[in-house]
Design a protein around this motif. Structure first.
Motif, PDB file in Angstrom:
ATOM      1  N   MET A  12      -1.324  -7.917  -5.464  1.00  0.00           N
ATOM      2  CA  MET A  12      -1.592  -7.412  -4.120  1.00  0.00           C
ATOM      3  C   MET A  12      -3.062  -7.023  -3.967  1.00  0.00           C
ATOM      4  O   MET A  12      -3.697  -7.308  -2.954  1.00  0.00           O
ATOM      5  N   ASP A  63      -5.166 -10.017  -3.524  1.00  0.00           N
ATOM      6  CA  ASP A  63      -4.867 -10.777  -2.309  1.00  0.00           C
ATOM      7  C   ASP A  63      -5.152  -9.963  -1.050  1.00  0.00           C
ATOM      8  O   ASP A  63      -4.415 -10.026  -0.065  1.00  0.00           O
ATOM      9  N   ASN A  64      -6.241  -9.169  -1.100  1.00  0.00           N
ATOM     10  CA  ASN A  64      -6.689  -8.399   0.066  1.00  0.00           C
ATOM     11  C   ASN A  64      -5.601  -7.496   0.632  1.00  0.00           C
ATOM     12  O   ASN A  64      -5.465  -7.339   1.850  1.00  0.00           O
ATOM     13  N   THR A  66      -2.351  -7.911   0.441  1.00  0.00           N
ATOM     14  CA  THR A  66      -1.163  -8.641   0.901  1.00  0.00           C
ATOM     15  C   THR A  66      -0.074  -8.568  -0.157  1.00  0.00           C
ATOM     16  O   THR A  66      -0.277  -8.992  -1.299  1.00  0.00           O
ATOM     17  N   TYR A  86       4.166  -9.140  -1.397  1.00  0.00           N
ATOM     18  CA  TYR A  86       5.016 -10.316  -1.538  1.00  0.00           C
ATOM     19  C   TYR A  86       5.545 -10.810  -0.196  1.00  0.00           C
ATOM     20  O   TYR A  86       5.744 -12.004   0.005  1.00  0.00           O
ATOM     21  N   GLU A 144       5.086 -10.101   4.065  1.00  0.00           N
ATOM     22  CA  GLU A 144       4.340  -9.467   5.153  1.00  0.00           C
ATOM     23  C   GLU A 144       4.905  -9.928   6.492  1.00  0.00           C
ATOM     24  O   GLU A 144       4.925 -11.122   6.786  1.00  0.00           O
ATOM     25  N   ASP A 145       5.395  -8.973   7.286  1.00  0.00           N
ATOM     26  CA  ASP A 145       5.959  -9.270   8.606  1.00  0.00           C
ATOM     27  C   ASP A 145       7.031 -10.357   8.523  1.00  0.00           C
ATOM     28  O   ASP A 145       7.094 -11.258   9.371  1.00  0.00           O
ATOM     29  N   LYS A 148       4.802 -14.262   1.015  1.00  0.00           N
ATOM     30  CA  LYS A 148       3.428 -14.416   0.558  1.00  0.00           C
ATOM     31  C   LYS A 148       3.387 -14.291  -0.975  1.00  0.00           C
ATOM     32  O   LYS A 148       2.481 -13.682  -1.534  1.00  0.00           O
ATOM     33  N   THR A 158       0.572 -17.443  -3.527  1.00  0.00           N
ATOM     34  CA  THR A 158      -0.730 -17.616  -2.887  1.00  0.00           C
ATOM     35  C   THR A 158      -1.794 -17.837  -3.960  1.00  0.00           C
ATOM     36  O   THR A 158      -1.618 -17.419  -5.109  1.00  0.00           O
ATOM     37  N   LYS A 206      -2.874 -14.615  -5.778  1.00  0.00           N
ATOM     38  CA  LYS A 206      -1.868 -14.057  -6.688  1.00  0.00           C
ATOM     39  C   LYS A 206      -1.795 -14.886  -7.976  1.00  0.00           C
ATOM     40  O   LYS A 206      -1.611 -14.336  -9.072  1.00  0.00           O
ATOM     41  N   TRP A 210      -7.182  -1.768  -3.251  1.00  0.00           N
ATOM     42  CA  TRP A 210      -5.790  -1.677  -2.849  1.00  0.00           C
ATOM     43  C   TRP A 210      -4.902  -1.160  -3.972  1.00  0.00           C
ATOM     44  O   TRP A 210      -5.029  -1.554  -5.123  1.00  0.00           O
ATOM     45  N   LYS A 247      -0.708   0.532  -0.101  1.00  0.00           N
ATOM     46  CA  LYS A 247       0.294  -0.250   0.612  1.00  0.00           C
ATOM     47  C   LYS A 247       1.687   0.101   0.108  1.00  0.00           C
ATOM     48  O   LYS A 247       1.922   0.123  -1.095  1.00  0.00           O
TER      49      LYS A 247
END
Length: 430
Positions: A212, A215-216, A218, A220, A222-223, A227, A230, A233, A309, A385
């Motif tokens: 995470m 990945d900026n 992000t 596993y 998101e919305d 993800k 990637t 990751k 993060w 996060k």
């Protein structure tokens, strides 16, 4: 005729029994002899440290009014949630329970927790950090109130920094610096490590947190969109494997086998120079590592400016489905998550309060190293996060974690492993 009447009576008894177990709020609330409503409160806080703290909060609430009396029930970690689900199914749950913050939506969807929206006004949520409040809302209804949270930090030994020629007031800011510092901090005798500068999978965070971070911010999912597989990751897992290869899997396992708690913790024992953990790890250092000259900093960012993060977790106070006194239960929850109780909990436990006012008051009263570390954790919440479990992908971690383990064991490449993990998670979408 008599048999027919007995049969009808039996059917009514069965239906009545089922109605009592339906999870509704029709049961009469338990009351004391003087008419106070009894609120049964379940927690897993039974230690010598935490039990007196939560029971003091309960005592203060009970003394603050004359309509409700809260009774505390301690259940061991793990057992509490199994018994909670069983009691909800049986129709005789607790009135308030402390539960995991990242699974509120799952419990709401499954009808295991009460919607408490009608007991809260629109401004109530403003007391709490927004990223925490988001976890307790499902389909625009509120099912819990945040109690506490956490965030991962980098703890580093300033004395070992000086020995290695590093500035003790400048912790690593990026992954590249972290690796550079760690190599300088390693201390070897032949092929044996006397001190390891750093290893990213001791003790917190785990592989998902590093992915995470890379990945900026992000996660596993998101919305509602997966993800997992990637490029960043994949790159993060390749980076983790390089650490294992450089130090050697046998050395990693040998060091881990010696790990213990308190003064035998490898960072406190000065066998590891940098250590990532939740903010409350400081209490171990405070109590058992008075000899340490240490600093605390955010987790290094993947690259300069990409963000420090960190993963976050925590707990909520909620009303199990079928409570016979939900309104009184929420009154206690309001006190439990209010500034006074939250500040007391934070001051005594060094825990990150979910209540903003309480967190700020705690920072203002702490002194010295206590203040330095607590302020650092509060600042870190801005780049922390949460990982709420989407209702579409229940228990998705159970599909991903075994794959990550196989990647770290060299049984599958990061790229193929994450591709498999994403397909496995996609297959459980409901």
């Amino acid at each position: 005729m008599r048999k027919r009447m007995l049969l009808i009576l039996a059917v009514f008894l069965i239906l009545g029994s089922l109605a009592g177990c339906s999870g509704g709020n029709s049961a009469e609330a338990e009351k004391t002899e003087d008419g106070k409503v009894v609120v049964d409160f379940w927690t897993f806080w039974g230690s010598e440290t935490r039990r007196p703290i939560i029971e003091k909060i309960i005592e203060d609430f009970n003394n603050s009014q004359d309509k409700i009396v809260v009774k505390h029930t301690y259940l061991p970690w793990g057992d509490i949630w199994t018994k909670n689900l069983a009691s909800v199914a049986a129709g005789n749950p607790a009135d308030v329970i402390i539960n995991d913050i990242n699974n509120v939506s799952q419990r709401a969807k499954n009808g295991q927790v009460e919607d408490i929206s009608k007991y809260l006004d629109d401004s109530f949520k403003n007391q709490f950090y927004p990223h925490l409040w988001e976890t307790v809302v499902y389909e625009n209804k509120t099912y819990a109130v945040p109690f506490n949270t956490d965030t991962r930090m980098l703890f580093y030994n300033k004395k070992t920094f000086q020995e290695a020629g590093l500035d003790p007031n400048k912790p690593p800011q990026t992954w590249a610096e972290l690796e550079e510092y760690a190599i300088k901090l390693d201390k070897k005798n032949g092929e044996t490590y006397e001190r390891i500068g750093f290893y990213p999978l001791w003790d917190n965070p785990n592989a998902s947190a590093w992915m995470m971070n890379a990945d900026n911010g992000t996660g596993y999912i998101e919305d509602g969109e997966l993800k997992i597989n990637t490029p960043k990751k994949v790159e993060a897992l390749e980076w983790l494997l390089k650490w294992q290869d450089r130090i050697g899997a046998k050395n990693v396992q040998a060091f881990k086998a010696e790990f213990g708690s308190e003064q035998s913790n490898p960072f406190i024992a000065e066998k590891v120079a940098m250590w990532t953990d939740v903010g409350t790890f400081y209490t171990q250092i405070r109590d058992y590592g008075q000899h340490l000259d240490f600093g605390v900093a955010p987790i290094p960012s993947f690259t300069e400016g990409s963000g420090h993060w960190s993963e976050g977790g925590g707990f909520v106070a909620e009303v199990p489905k079928g409570s016979d006194s939900p309104e009184e239960a929420v009154e206690f929850i309001k006190y439990l998550t209010g500034p006074e109780a939250q500040k007391y909990w934070a001051m005594e436990n060094f825990d990150n309060a979910a209540n903003i006012e309480a967190a700020e008051a705690t920072m203002s009263e702490l002194l010295g190293k206590d203040k330095e570390v607590y302020e650092a954790t509060v600042r870190n919440l801005e780049e922390t996060k949460m990982g709420p479990v989407p209702v579409e992908y229940p228990e998705y971690h159970d599909r991903i974690n075994p794959v990550i383990d196989n990647i770290m064991r060299g049984k599958i490449s990061p790229e193929k492993g994450l591709e498999k993990a994403e397909k496995d998670v996609e297959s459980i979408k409901k």
